[in-house]
Design a protein around this motif. Structure first.
Motif, PDB file in Angstrom:
ATOM      1  N   TYR A  72       0.616  -1.555  -0.075  1.00 51.47           N
ATOM      2  CA  TYR A  72       0.106   0.282   0.359  1.00 51.47           C
ATOM      3  C   TYR A  72       1.065   1.315  -0.279  1.00 51.47           C
ATOM      4  O   TYR A  72       2.193   1.574   0.146  1.00 51.47           O
ATOM      5  CB  TYR A  72      -0.516   0.135   1.415  1.00 51.47           C
ATOM      6  CG  TYR A  72      -1.721  -1.425   1.813  1.00 51.47           C
ATOM      7  CD1 TYR A  72      -2.993  -1.434   0.660  1.00 51.47           C
ATOM      8  CD2 TYR A  72      -1.713  -1.647   2.864  1.00 51.47           C
ATOM      9  CE1 TYR A  72      -3.212  -2.930   0.494  1.00 51.47           C
ATOM     10  CE2 TYR A  72      -2.026  -3.446   2.445  1.00 51.47           C
ATOM     11  CZ  TYR A  72      -3.028  -3.747   1.624  1.00 51.47           C
ATOM     12  OH  TYR A  72      -3.908  -4.424   1.613  1.00 51.47           O
ATOM     13  N   GLN A 137      -5.799  -7.130  13.220  1.00 50.62           N
ATOM     14  CA  GLN A 137      -4.202  -6.265  12.532  1.00 50.62           C
ATOM     15  C   GLN A 137      -3.630  -7.071  12.249  1.00 50.62           C
ATOM     16  O   GLN A 137      -2.731  -7.040  11.307  1.00 50.62           O
ATOM     17  CB  GLN A 137      -4.179  -5.914  14.020  1.00 50.62           C
ATOM     18  CG  GLN A 137      -3.052  -4.481  14.126  1.00 50.62           C
ATOM     19  CD  GLN A 137      -2.670  -4.300  15.161  1.00 50.62           C
ATOM     20  OE1 GLN A 137      -3.447  -3.503  16.071  1.00 50.62           O
ATOM     21  NE2 GLN A 137      -2.071  -3.821  15.401  1.00 50.62           N
ATOM     22  N   ARG A 140      -4.283  -7.793   8.678  1.00 50.52           N
ATOM     23  CA  ARG A 140      -3.829  -6.798   8.117  1.00 50.52           C
ATOM     24  C   ARG A 140      -2.645  -6.743   8.053  1.00 50.52           C
ATOM     25  O   ARG A 140      -2.007  -6.548   6.921  1.00 50.52           O
ATOM     26  CB  ARG A 140      -4.723  -5.573   8.263  1.00 50.52           C
ATOM     27  CG  ARG A 140      -4.581  -4.297   7.515  1.00 50.52           C
ATOM     28  CD  ARG A 140      -5.375  -3.088   8.284  1.00 50.52           C
ATOM     29  NE  ARG A 140      -4.934  -3.022   9.810  1.00 50.52           N
ATOM     30  CZ  ARG A 140      -5.101  -2.943  10.564  1.00 50.52           C
ATOM     31  NH1 ARG A 140      -6.864  -3.386  10.675  1.00 50.52           N
ATOM     32  NH2 ARG A 140      -4.729  -2.527  11.741  1.00 50.52           N
ATOM     33  N   ASP A 141      -1.715  -6.755   8.510  1.00 52.72           N
ATOM     34  CA  ASP A 141      -0.103  -6.395   8.125  1.00 52.72           C
ATOM     35  C   ASP A 141       0.570  -7.323   7.383  1.00 52.72           C
ATOM     36  O   ASP A 141       1.654  -7.186   6.815  1.00 52.72           O
ATOM     37  CB  ASP A 141       0.355  -6.463   9.465  1.00 52.72           C
ATOM     38  CG  ASP A 141       0.540  -4.906  10.574  1.00 52.72           C
ATOM     39  OD1 ASP A 141      -0.682  -3.843  10.483  1.00 52.72           O
ATOM     40  OD2 ASP A 141      -0.324  -5.257  12.513  1.00 52.72           O
ATOM     41  N   HIS A 143      -0.919  -8.268   5.392  1.00 56.26           N
ATOM     42  CA  HIS A 143      -0.897  -8.233   4.113  1.00 56.26           C
ATOM     43  C   HIS A 143      -2.564  -9.446   3.271  1.00 56.26           C
ATOM     44  O   HIS A 143      -2.091  -9.916   2.215  1.00 56.26           O
ATOM     45  CB  HIS A 143      -0.806  -8.271   2.915  1.00 56.26           C
ATOM     46  CG  HIS A 143       0.958  -7.005   3.423  1.00 56.26           C
ATOM     47  ND1 HIS A 143       0.925  -6.411   4.010  1.00 56.26           N
ATOM     48  CD2 HIS A 143       1.872  -7.233   3.437  1.00 56.26           C
ATOM     49  CE1 HIS A 143       1.462  -5.200   4.631  1.00 56.26           C
ATOM     50  NE2 HIS A 143       2.578  -6.131   4.126  1.00 56.26           N
ATOM     51  N   SER A 146      -8.821  -8.731   3.893  1.00 52.71           N
ATOM     52  CA  SER A 146      -9.240  -8.333   4.812  1.00 52.71           C
ATOM     53  C   SER A 146     -11.028  -8.768   4.646  1.00 52.71           C
ATOM     54  O   SER A 146     -11.214  -8.500   3.691  1.00 52.71           O
ATOM     55  CB  SER A 146      -9.429  -6.540   4.401  1.00 52.71           C
ATOM     56  OG  SER A 146      -8.055  -6.159   4.904  1.00 52.71           O
ATOM     57  N   ASN A 173      -9.372   2.458  12.604  1.00 51.66           N
ATOM     58  CA  ASN A 173      -8.163   1.212  12.248  1.00 51.66           C
ATOM     59  C   ASN A 173      -9.193   0.790  10.261  1.00 51.66           C
ATOM     60  O   ASN A 173      -8.451   0.972   9.411  1.00 51.66           O
ATOM     61  CB  ASN A 173      -8.351  -0.296  12.578  1.00 51.66           C
ATOM     62  CG  ASN A 173      -6.927   0.241  13.436  1.00 51.66           C
ATOM     63  OD1 ASN A 173      -6.636   0.493  12.781  1.00 51.66           O
ATOM     64  ND2 ASN A 173      -7.507   0.842  14.679  1.00 51.66           N
ATOM     65  N   ASN A 177      -7.778   2.760   7.082  1.00 54.75           N
ATOM     66  CA  ASN A 177      -6.741   1.519   5.941  1.00 54.75           C
ATOM     67  C   ASN A 177      -7.688   1.203   4.714  1.00 54.75           C
ATOM     68  O   ASN A 177      -7.371   0.462   3.853  1.00 54.75           O
ATOM     69  CB  ASN A 177      -6.858  -0.065   6.794  1.00 54.75           C
ATOM     70  CG  ASN A 177      -5.564   0.441   8.064  1.00 54.75           C
ATOM     71  OD1 ASN A 177      -4.307   0.027   7.554  1.00 54.75           O
ATOM     72  ND2 ASN A 177      -5.745   0.403   9.127  1.00 54.75           N
ATOM     73  N   HIS A 178      -8.823   2.114   4.684  1.00 55.03           N
ATOM     74  CA  HIS A 178      -9.541   1.944   3.078  1.00 55.03           C
ATOM     75  C   HIS A 178     -10.327   1.268   2.952  1.00 55.03           C
ATOM     76  O   HIS A 178     -10.576   0.458   2.118  1.00 55.03           O
ATOM     77  CB  HIS A 178      -8.452   2.673   2.015  1.00 55.03           C
ATOM     78  CG  HIS A 178      -8.220   3.818   1.777  1.00 55.03           C
ATOM     79  ND1 HIS A 178      -8.976   5.009   2.418  1.00 55.03           N
ATOM     80  CD2 HIS A 178      -6.743   4.038   2.126  1.00 55.03           C
ATOM     81  CE1 HIS A 178      -7.757   6.285   2.729  1.00 55.03           C
ATOM     82  NE2 HIS A 178      -6.990   5.863   2.603  1.00 55.03           N
TER      83      HIS A 178
END
Length: 403
Positions: A72, A137, A140-141, A143, A146, A173, A177-178
Protein backbone atom coordinates in the motif's frame (compact mmCIF):
# COMPACT_ATOMS: atom_id res chain seq x y z
CA UNK A 1 13.49 -10.55 -5.15
CA UNK A 2 10.95 -7.85 -5.91
CA UNK A 3 9.71 -9.60 -9.03
CA UNK A 4 9.20 -12.92 -7.27
CA UNK A 5 7.46 -11.34 -4.32
CA UNK A 6 5.03 -9.49 -6.56
CA UNK A 7 4.22 -12.64 -8.49
CA UNK A 8 3.85 -14.54 -5.25
CA UNK A 9 1.41 -12.06 -3.73
CA UNK A 10 -0.87 -12.52 -6.73
CA UNK A 11 -1.18 -16.30 -6.31
CA UNK A 12 -0.40 -17.02 -2.66
CA UNK A 13 -3.93 -16.62 -1.40
CA UNK A 14 -5.30 -18.69 -4.28
CA UNK A 15 -2.91 -21.58 -3.46
CA UNK A 16 -3.27 -22.67 0.17
CA UNK A 17 0.01 -24.65 0.24
CA UNK A 18 1.93 -21.47 -0.45
CA UNK A 19 0.30 -19.61 2.41
CA UNK A 20 2.99 -20.11 5.06
CA UNK A 21 5.76 -18.99 2.71
CA UNK A 22 4.05 -15.60 2.61
CA UNK A 23 5.14 -15.09 6.19
CA UNK A 24 8.76 -15.18 4.99
CA UNK A 25 8.07 -12.48 2.45
CA UNK A 26 6.00 -10.24 4.68
CA UNK A 27 7.81 -10.60 8.01
CA UNK A 28 10.54 -13.28 7.90
CA UNK A 29 12.23 -12.63 11.23
CA UNK A 30 9.02 -12.95 13.24
CA UNK A 31 8.16 -16.39 11.85
CA UNK A 32 8.91 -19.20 14.29
CA UNK A 33 11.68 -21.53 13.19
CA UNK A 34 12.93 -19.29 10.40
CA UNK A 35 16.68 -19.42 9.84
CA UNK A 36 17.82 -15.81 9.98
CA UNK A 37 20.98 -16.71 8.05
CA UNK A 38 18.95 -17.76 5.02
CA UNK A 39 19.72 -15.30 2.25
CA UNK A 40 17.00 -13.60 0.27
CA UNK A 41 18.59 -15.05 -2.88
CA UNK A 42 17.78 -18.62 -1.78
CA UNK A 43 14.26 -17.62 -0.81
CA UNK A 44 13.84 -15.88 -4.15
CA UNK A 45 14.96 -19.00 -5.93
CA UNK A 46 12.55 -21.22 -4.04
CA UNK A 47 9.59 -18.99 -4.76
CA UNK A 48 10.56 -18.57 -8.40
CA UNK A 49 10.73 -22.35 -8.75
CA UNK A 50 7.27 -22.73 -7.21
CA UNK A 51 5.88 -20.16 -9.62
CA UNK A 52 7.78 -21.61 -12.61
CA UNK A 53 9.49 -18.29 -13.19
CA UNK A 54 13.05 -17.45 -14.08
CA UNK A 55 15.37 -15.93 -11.51
CA UNK A 56 15.55 -12.21 -12.05
CA UNK A 57 18.84 -11.87 -10.17
CA UNK A 58 21.48 -14.01 -8.48
CA UNK A 59 22.82 -11.28 -6.27
CA UNK A 60 22.11 -11.57 -2.54
CA UNK A 61 19.90 -8.67 -1.52
CA UNK A 62 19.25 -7.84 2.12
CA UNK A 63 16.80 -4.97 2.07
CA UNK A 64 14.32 -4.21 4.82
CA UNK A 65 11.07 -6.07 4.25
CA UNK A 66 9.14 -2.80 4.31
CA UNK A 67 11.05 -1.71 1.22
CA UNK A 68 10.71 -5.03 -0.56
CA UNK A 69 7.00 -5.62 -0.55
CA UNK A 70 4.96 -2.78 0.87
CA UNK A 71 1.60 -3.32 -0.89
CA UNK A 72 0.00 0.00 0.00
CA UNK A 73 1.17 3.57 -0.53
CA UNK A 74 2.19 5.54 2.54
CA UNK A 75 -0.86 7.22 4.05
CA UNK A 76 -0.50 10.32 6.18
CA UNK A 77 -3.08 11.13 8.82
CA UNK A 78 -3.45 14.14 11.05
CA UNK A 79 -4.06 12.02 14.14
CA UNK A 80 -1.72 9.79 16.12
CA UNK A 81 -1.22 6.08 15.48
CA UNK A 82 -4.33 4.03 16.13
CA UNK A 83 -2.44 0.89 17.11
CA UNK A 84 -3.04 -0.07 20.72
CA UNK A 85 -0.77 -2.44 22.63
CA UNK A 86 -2.60 -5.71 23.28
CA UNK A 87 -2.29 -7.65 26.51
CA UNK A 88 -0.04 -10.70 26.63
CA UNK A 89 -3.11 -12.97 26.75
CA UNK A 90 -4.69 -11.30 23.71
CA UNK A 91 -1.41 -11.45 21.79
CA UNK A 92 -1.00 -15.15 22.52
CA UNK A 93 -4.60 -15.95 21.62
CA UNK A 94 -4.34 -14.04 18.33
CA UNK A 95 -1.00 -15.68 17.46
CA UNK A 96 -2.38 -19.15 18.16
CA UNK A 97 -5.34 -18.55 15.86
CA UNK A 98 -3.04 -17.12 13.19
CA UNK A 99 -0.92 -20.28 13.31
CA UNK A 100 -4.09 -22.37 13.15
CA UNK A 101 -5.24 -20.51 10.03
CA UNK A 102 -1.89 -21.20 8.32
CA UNK A 103 -2.06 -24.87 9.29
CA UNK A 104 -5.66 -25.26 8.10
CA UNK A 105 -4.88 -23.63 4.76
CA UNK A 106 -2.24 -26.28 4.10
CA UNK A 107 -4.74 -29.09 4.68
CA UNK A 108 -7.74 -27.91 2.66
CA UNK A 109 -8.85 -25.44 0.03
CA UNK A 110 -10.98 -23.27 2.30
CA UNK A 111 -10.49 -19.62 1.45
CA UNK A 112 -8.52 -17.48 3.87
CA UNK A 113 -11.50 -15.10 4.01
CA UNK A 114 -13.82 -17.84 5.28
CA UNK A 115 -11.24 -19.10 7.76
CA UNK A 116 -10.64 -15.62 9.16
CA UNK A 117 -14.37 -15.01 9.53
CA UNK A 118 -14.92 -18.34 11.26
CA UNK A 119 -12.10 -17.80 13.74
CA UNK A 120 -13.17 -14.24 14.49
CA UNK A 121 -16.67 -15.56 15.12
CA UNK A 122 -15.32 -18.13 17.58
CA UNK A 123 -13.29 -15.49 19.45
CA UNK A 124 -16.36 -13.25 19.64
CA UNK A 125 -18.44 -16.10 21.04
CA UNK A 126 -15.80 -16.56 23.74
CA UNK A 127 -16.00 -12.79 24.36
CA UNK A 128 -12.32 -12.42 23.49
CA UNK A 129 -12.94 -9.22 21.55
CA UNK A 130 -9.49 -7.73 21.99
CA UNK A 131 -7.87 -10.93 20.80
CA UNK A 132 -10.17 -10.83 17.76
CA UNK A 133 -9.18 -7.22 17.08
CA UNK A 134 -5.51 -8.14 17.39
CA UNK A 135 -5.97 -11.07 14.98
CA UNK A 136 -7.52 -8.76 12.38
CA UNK A 137 -4.61 -6.38 12.83
CA UNK A 138 -2.05 -9.20 12.39
CA UNK A 139 -3.80 -10.43 9.25
CA UNK A 140 -3.89 -6.92 7.84
CA UNK A 141 -0.20 -6.35 8.68
CA UNK A 142 0.67 -9.52 6.80
CA UNK A 143 -1.41 -8.30 3.86
CA UNK A 144 -3.93 -11.12 4.03
CA UNK A 145 -7.37 -10.54 2.53
CA UNK A 146 -9.45 -8.29 4.77
CA UNK A 147 -12.75 -9.99 5.59
CA UNK A 148 -15.61 -7.52 5.83
CA UNK A 149 -17.89 -10.13 7.50
CA UNK A 150 -15.19 -10.65 10.16
CA UNK A 151 -14.99 -6.92 10.91
CA UNK A 152 -18.79 -6.68 11.06
CA UNK A 153 -18.95 -9.66 13.42
CA UNK A 154 -16.50 -7.98 15.77
CA UNK A 155 -18.32 -4.65 15.63
CA UNK A 156 -21.64 -6.35 16.35
CA UNK A 157 -20.13 -8.30 19.26
CA UNK A 158 -18.56 -5.15 20.69
CA UNK A 159 -21.92 -3.40 20.48
CA UNK A 160 -23.71 -6.27 22.23
CA UNK A 161 -21.08 -6.31 24.98
CA UNK A 162 -21.27 -2.50 25.33
CA UNK A 163 -17.54 -2.33 24.58
CA UNK A 164 -17.56 1.04 22.82
CA UNK A 165 -13.80 1.36 23.05
CA UNK A 166 -13.04 -1.73 20.98
CA UNK A 167 -15.83 -0.86 18.50
CA UNK A 168 -14.37 2.60 17.91
CA UNK A 169 -10.84 1.19 17.64
CA UNK A 170 -11.92 -1.29 14.96
CA UNK A 171 -13.97 1.27 13.02
CA UNK A 172 -11.20 3.89 13.06
CA UNK A 173 -8.70 1.32 11.79
CA UNK A 174 -11.07 0.38 8.99
CA UNK A 175 -11.20 4.04 8.00
CA UNK A 176 -7.48 4.71 8.01
CA UNK A 177 -6.72 1.50 6.13
CA UNK A 178 -9.42 2.22 3.52
CA UNK A 179 -11.15 -1.09 4.17
CA UNK A 180 -14.49 -1.74 2.49
CA UNK A 181 -17.58 -0.98 4.58
CA UNK A 182 -21.27 -1.63 4.10
CA UNK A 183 -24.52 -0.66 5.79
CA UNK A 184 -23.98 -3.30 8.50
CA UNK A 185 -20.63 -1.69 9.39
CA UNK A 186 -22.20 1.71 9.96
CA UNK A 187 -25.24 0.23 11.72
CA UNK A 188 -23.03 -1.64 14.19
CA UNK A 189 -20.79 1.31 15.03
CA UNK A 190 -23.80 3.63 15.37
CA UNK A 191 -25.45 1.15 17.70
CA UNK A 192 -22.28 0.77 19.78
CA UNK A 193 -21.84 4.54 20.17
CA UNK A 194 -25.54 5.07 20.93
CA UNK A 195 -25.59 2.44 23.69
CA UNK A 196 -23.18 4.59 25.68
CA UNK A 197 -25.95 7.20 26.10
CA UNK A 198 -23.21 9.83 25.97
CA UNK A 199 -23.89 12.79 23.69
CA UNK A 200 -20.33 14.02 24.21
CA UNK A 201 -19.06 10.71 22.83
CA UNK A 202 -21.23 11.14 19.73
CA UNK A 203 -19.68 14.55 19.09
CA UNK A 204 -16.12 13.32 19.68
CA UNK A 205 -16.83 10.36 17.38
CA UNK A 206 -17.83 12.68 14.53
CA UNK A 207 -14.85 14.94 15.21
CA UNK A 208 -12.48 11.95 15.08
CA UNK A 209 -13.97 10.71 11.82
CA UNK A 210 -13.68 14.18 10.28
CA UNK A 211 -9.96 14.20 11.13
CA UNK A 212 -9.23 10.69 9.85
CA UNK A 213 -11.00 10.87 6.49
CA UNK A 214 -9.87 13.02 3.58
CA UNK A 215 -11.95 16.03 2.56
CA UNK A 216 -13.29 14.37 -0.59
CA UNK A 217 -14.83 11.46 1.32
CA UNK A 218 -15.72 12.84 4.75
CA UNK A 219 -19.24 14.05 3.89
CA UNK A 220 -20.07 10.66 2.34
CA UNK A 221 -18.99 8.92 5.56
CA UNK A 222 -20.90 11.39 7.76
CA UNK A 223 -24.04 10.95 5.66
CA UNK A 224 -23.89 7.20 6.24
CA UNK A 225 -23.33 7.72 9.96
CA UNK A 226 -26.38 10.02 10.17
CA UNK A 227 -28.53 7.42 8.42
CA UNK A 228 -27.12 4.60 10.58
CA UNK A 229 -27.94 6.40 13.84
CA UNK A 230 -31.56 6.79 12.71
CA UNK A 231 -31.66 3.24 11.37
CA UNK A 232 -30.75 1.80 14.77
CA UNK A 233 -33.45 3.89 16.45
CA UNK A 234 -31.45 6.87 17.70
CA UNK A 235 -32.84 9.78 15.71
CA UNK A 236 -31.60 12.26 18.34
CA UNK A 237 -28.01 11.18 17.65
CA UNK A 238 -28.55 11.47 13.90
CA UNK A 239 -29.82 15.01 14.32
CA UNK A 240 -26.99 15.84 16.74
CA UNK A 241 -24.46 14.88 14.08
CA UNK A 242 -26.30 16.92 11.46
CA UNK A 243 -26.56 19.97 13.73
CA UNK A 244 -22.82 19.86 14.56
CA UNK A 245 -21.51 19.34 11.02
CA UNK A 246 -20.63 23.02 10.58
CA UNK A 247 -18.92 23.00 13.99
CA UNK A 248 -16.43 20.54 12.52
CA UNK A 249 -16.23 22.50 9.25
CA UNK A 250 -18.26 19.92 7.35
CA UNK A 251 -20.65 21.07 4.65
CA UNK A 252 -23.95 19.20 4.26
CA UNK A 253 -24.73 18.32 0.65
CA UNK A 254 -27.90 17.25 -1.19
CA UNK A 255 -27.62 13.67 0.09
CA UNK A 256 -27.23 14.94 3.66
CA UNK A 257 -30.39 16.99 3.47
CA UNK A 258 -32.38 14.26 1.71
CA UNK A 259 -31.30 11.82 4.40
CA UNK A 260 -32.37 14.21 7.16
CA UNK A 261 -35.70 14.94 5.43
CA UNK A 262 -36.39 11.22 5.27
CA UNK A 263 -35.43 10.67 8.93
CA UNK A 264 -37.60 13.50 10.23
CA UNK A 265 -40.51 12.60 7.97
CA UNK A 266 -40.46 8.97 9.06
CA UNK A 267 -40.37 10.08 12.70
CA UNK A 268 -43.42 12.27 12.12
CA UNK A 269 -41.51 15.43 12.97
CA UNK A 270 -43.03 17.36 10.09
CA UNK A 271 -42.33 20.89 11.34
CA UNK A 272 -38.62 20.09 11.79
CA UNK A 273 -38.62 18.49 8.35
CA UNK A 274 -40.01 21.66 6.79
CA UNK A 275 -37.40 23.72 8.67
CA UNK A 276 -34.65 21.49 7.30
CA UNK A 277 -36.09 21.91 3.81
CA UNK A 278 -36.05 25.70 4.24
CA UNK A 279 -32.44 25.67 5.46
CA UNK A 280 -31.54 23.48 2.50
CA UNK A 281 -32.75 26.11 0.06
CA UNK A 282 -31.14 28.85 2.14
CA UNK A 283 -27.81 27.05 1.74
CA UNK A 284 -28.30 27.24 -2.06
CA UNK A 285 -28.75 23.47 -2.38
CA UNK A 286 -31.43 22.81 -4.98
CA UNK A 287 -33.92 20.11 -3.96
CA UNK A 288 -34.32 17.24 -6.39
CA UNK A 289 -37.24 14.93 -7.15
CA UNK A 290 -36.25 12.73 -4.19
CA UNK A 291 -36.45 15.74 -1.84
CA UNK A 292 -39.96 16.64 -2.95
CA UNK A 293 -41.20 13.06 -2.97
CA UNK A 294 -39.92 12.60 0.58
CA UNK A 295 -41.81 15.71 1.66
CA UNK A 296 -44.98 14.64 -0.16
CA UNK A 297 -44.93 11.16 1.32
CA UNK A 298 -44.40 12.48 4.86
CA UNK A 299 -47.01 15.25 4.56
CA UNK A 300 -49.55 12.84 3.11
CA UNK A 301 -49.06 10.48 6.06
CA UNK A 302 -50.01 13.20 8.56
CA UNK A 303 -52.89 14.53 6.45
CA UNK A 304 -51.27 17.81 5.38
CA UNK A 305 -52.83 17.70 1.92
CA UNK A 306 -52.77 21.48 1.56
CA UNK A 307 -48.99 21.52 1.80
CA UNK A 308 -48.77 18.62 -0.65
CA UNK A 309 -50.52 20.71 -3.28
CA UNK A 310 -48.14 23.61 -2.59
CA UNK A 311 -45.13 21.32 -3.01
CA UNK A 312 -46.47 20.06 -6.34
CA UNK A 313 -46.85 23.65 -7.58
CA UNK A 314 -43.33 24.47 -6.41
CA UNK A 315 -41.98 21.46 -8.31
CA UNK A 316 -43.52 22.81 -11.50
CA UNK A 317 -42.04 26.25 -10.88
CA UNK A 318 -38.49 24.86 -10.57
CA UNK A 319 -38.91 22.63 -13.63
CA UNK A 320 -39.04 19.20 -11.97
CA UNK A 321 -41.18 16.63 -13.75
CA UNK A 322 -43.33 14.46 -11.45
CA UNK A 323 -42.68 10.72 -11.42
CA UNK A 324 -45.08 7.97 -10.38
CA UNK A 325 -44.31 8.59 -6.66
CA UNK A 326 -45.21 12.26 -7.08
CA UNK A 327 -48.40 11.44 -8.96
CA UNK A 328 -49.40 8.85 -6.36
CA UNK A 329 -49.06 11.37 -3.54
CA UNK A 330 -50.84 14.11 -5.51
CA UNK A 331 -53.77 11.95 -6.64
CA UNK A 332 -54.32 10.60 -3.15
CA UNK A 333 -54.08 14.07 -1.58
CA UNK A 334 -56.58 15.59 -4.01
CA UNK A 335 -58.93 12.64 -3.64
CA UNK A 336 -58.93 12.77 0.17
CA UNK A 337 -59.45 16.51 0.11
CA UNK A 338 -62.82 15.79 -1.55
CA UNK A 339 -62.01 16.75 -5.14
CA UNK A 340 -62.69 13.38 -6.78
CA UNK A 341 -63.01 14.72 -10.33
CA UNK A 342 -59.63 16.45 -10.15
CA UNK A 343 -57.92 13.34 -8.79
CA UNK A 344 -59.34 11.25 -11.65
CA UNK A 345 -58.25 13.89 -14.15
CA UNK A 346 -54.70 13.72 -12.75
CA UNK A 347 -54.80 9.93 -12.99
CA UNK A 348 -55.77 10.09 -16.66
CA UNK A 349 -53.05 12.69 -17.26
CA UNK A 350 -50.56 10.36 -15.64
CA UNK A 351 -51.52 7.46 -17.90
CA UNK A 352 -51.30 9.60 -21.05
CA UNK A 353 -47.80 10.76 -20.16
CA UNK A 354 -44.55 8.83 -19.88
CA UNK A 355 -45.21 7.80 -16.28
CA UNK A 356 -46.32 4.24 -15.64
CA UNK A 357 -49.01 3.93 -12.94
CA UNK A 358 -48.46 1.52 -10.07
CA UNK A 359 -50.70 -1.23 -8.78
CA UNK A 360 -50.79 0.72 -5.53
CA UNK A 361 -52.47 3.80 -7.02
CA UNK A 362 -55.06 1.61 -8.77
CA UNK A 363 -55.87 -0.21 -5.54
CA UNK A 364 -56.04 3.06 -3.63
CA UNK A 365 -58.50 4.57 -6.11
CA UNK A 366 -60.62 1.42 -6.20
CA UNK A 367 -60.88 1.22 -2.41
CA UNK A 368 -61.65 4.93 -2.02
CA UNK A 369 -64.32 4.80 -4.75
CA UNK A 370 -65.94 1.81 -3.06
CA UNK A 371 -66.08 3.72 0.23
CA UNK A 372 -67.90 6.54 -1.53
CA UNK A 373 -70.42 4.14 -3.05
CA UNK A 374 -69.11 4.53 -6.61
CA UNK A 375 -69.03 0.79 -7.28
CA UNK A 376 -69.35 0.98 -11.07
CA UNK A 377 -66.38 3.32 -11.39
CA UNK A 378 -64.42 1.15 -8.98
CA UNK A 379 -65.19 -1.94 -11.07
CA UNK A 380 -64.06 -0.13 -14.22
CA UNK A 381 -60.64 0.61 -12.68
CA UNK A 382 -60.38 -2.95 -11.36
CA UNK A 383 -60.89 -4.39 -14.84
CA UNK A 384 -58.44 -1.87 -16.27
CA UNK A 385 -55.85 -2.78 -13.63
CA UNK A 386 -56.17 -6.51 -14.35
CA UNK A 387 -55.95 -5.91 -18.11
CA UNK A 388 -52.72 -3.90 -17.88
CA UNK A 389 -51.23 -5.59 -14.81
CA UNK A 390 -48.04 -6.67 -16.58
CA UNK A 391 -47.30 -3.05 -17.54
CA UNK A 392 -47.86 -1.61 -14.06
CA UNK A 393 -45.21 -0.84 -11.48
CA UNK A 394 -45.38 -3.47 -8.73
CA UNK A 395 -43.44 -4.24 -5.51
CA UNK A 396 -40.76 -6.27 -7.30
CA UNK A 397 -39.80 -3.16 -9.29
CA UNK A 398 -38.97 -1.39 -6.04
CA UNK A 399 -36.73 -4.28 -4.98
CA UNK A 400 -34.83 -4.14 -8.27
CA UNK A 401 -34.39 -0.39 -7.89
CA UNK A 402 -33.08 -0.76 -4.33
CA UNK A 403 -30.50 -3.30 -5.42
Amino acid sequence: MLSASNRFKQVAWKTPKLYCISFFLFNPYSYKGFDQDLSFTKLHGSISQLLNTKHMTTTAVKLPISRICAPYPMITFTARSLVTKPSIEDEEAASQVLDAIGFELQKNTTSIKDLCTNHINELCKKRQLRAAARLLQLLRDKHAISSLPAYNLLLAAASEKNDTQIALHVFYNMLVNHLRMNSATFFNIAKAVSKSNDLTLVQSFVKEVSQLVNAASVTIIINRIIYAFADCGHVHNAMLVFDHMKTFKLNPNLVTYNTVLGILGKAGRVDEMLDAFASMKKADIDPDIFSYNTLLHSLRRVGRFDLCVEMIKEMGEVGLQPDFITYTALIECVFKSGNIEESLRLFEHMKRGDVRPSIYIYRSLINNLKKLGKSELALKFLEEMNEHRKDLICPKDFKKKNR
